[in-house]
Write an enzyme that holds these catalytic residues in place. Sequence first.
Site, PDB file in Angstrom:
ATOM      1  N   HIS A   6     130.957   8.946  41.960  1.00  0.00           N
ATOM      2  CA  HIS A   6     131.899   8.616  43.033  1.00  0.00           C
ATOM      3  C   HIS A   6     131.271   7.688  44.073  1.00  0.00           C
ATOM      4  O   HIS A   6     131.930   7.309  45.043  1.00  0.00           O
ATOM      5  CB  HIS A   6     132.386   9.890  43.721  1.00  0.00           C
ATOM      6  CG  HIS A   6     133.015  10.856  42.771  1.00  0.00           C
ATOM      7  ND1 HIS A   6     134.243  10.650  42.193  1.00  0.00           N
ATOM      8  CD2 HIS A   6     132.560  12.022  42.263  1.00  0.00           C
ATOM      9  CE1 HIS A   6     134.524  11.653  41.381  1.00  0.00           C
ATOM     10  NE2 HIS A   6     133.512  12.498  41.403  1.00  0.00           N
TER      11      HIS A   6
ATOM     12  N   LEU B 206     129.483   6.498  47.284  1.00  0.00           N
ATOM     13  CA  LEU B 206     129.529   7.097  48.622  1.00  0.00           C
ATOM     14  C   LEU B 206     130.949   7.040  49.156  1.00  0.00           C
ATOM     15  O   LEU B 206     131.189   6.649  50.272  1.00  0.00           O
ATOM     16  CB  LEU B 206     128.585   6.342  49.560  1.00  0.00           C
ATOM     17  CG  LEU B 206     127.244   7.005  49.770  1.00  0.00           C
ATOM     18  CD1 LEU B 206     126.393   6.201  50.740  1.00  0.00           C
ATOM     19  CD2 LEU B 206     127.378   8.423  50.247  1.00  0.00           C
ATOM     20  N   HIS B 207     131.878   7.424  48.310  1.00  0.00           N
ATOM     21  CA  HIS B 207     133.266   7.416  48.735  1.00  0.00           C
ATOM     22  C   HIS B 207     133.636   8.771  49.332  1.00  0.00           C
ATOM     23  O   HIS B 207     132.764   9.589  49.587  1.00  0.00           O
ATOM     24  CB  HIS B 207     134.154   6.964  47.579  1.00  0.00           C
ATOM     25  CG  HIS B 207     133.827   5.552  47.175  1.00  0.00           C
ATOM     26  ND1 HIS B 207     134.127   4.468  47.953  1.00  0.00           N
ATOM     27  CD2 HIS B 207     133.144   5.070  46.112  1.00  0.00           C
ATOM     28  CE1 HIS B 207     133.670   3.366  47.378  1.00  0.00           C
ATOM     29  NE2 HIS B 207     133.063   3.704  46.254  1.00  0.00           N
ATOM     30  N   ALA B 208     134.891   9.010  49.572  1.00  0.00           N
ATOM     31  CA  ALA B 208     135.366  10.120  50.402  1.00  0.00           C
ATOM     32  C   ALA B 208     134.698  11.474  50.179  1.00  0.00           C
ATOM     33  O   ALA B 208     134.124  12.028  51.110  1.00  0.00           O
ATOM     34  CB  ALA B 208     136.874  10.250  50.274  1.00  0.00           C
TER      35      ALA B 208
END
Length: 87
Positions: free
Chosen positions: A14, A16-18
């Site tokens: 993922h 450094l997404h949500a």
Amino acid sequence: MDPLFAEVVITNPHGLHARPAAVMVEKLKAFDAEVRIEAGQKTANAVSIMSVLALGAGPGDTARVHSEGPQAEAALETVVAILTEEE
């Protein structure tokens, strides 16, 4: 105490997404340390979700993590673990 530094390739699928960013910010609040993350030409305060998301760092990108303070080592290890988590 000198600042600590690590350079890692992001392997978390993922990036450094949500979700990973939110987990990282929450975990870092427990440490007495100042942590910065650099990706590309951008730098983020690692306890600011908006700052971390603005990096736009994804899988395969290189991140440089700087940590300073009484709990710098534990904070650095936490960030590196999240960036390299492969689920």
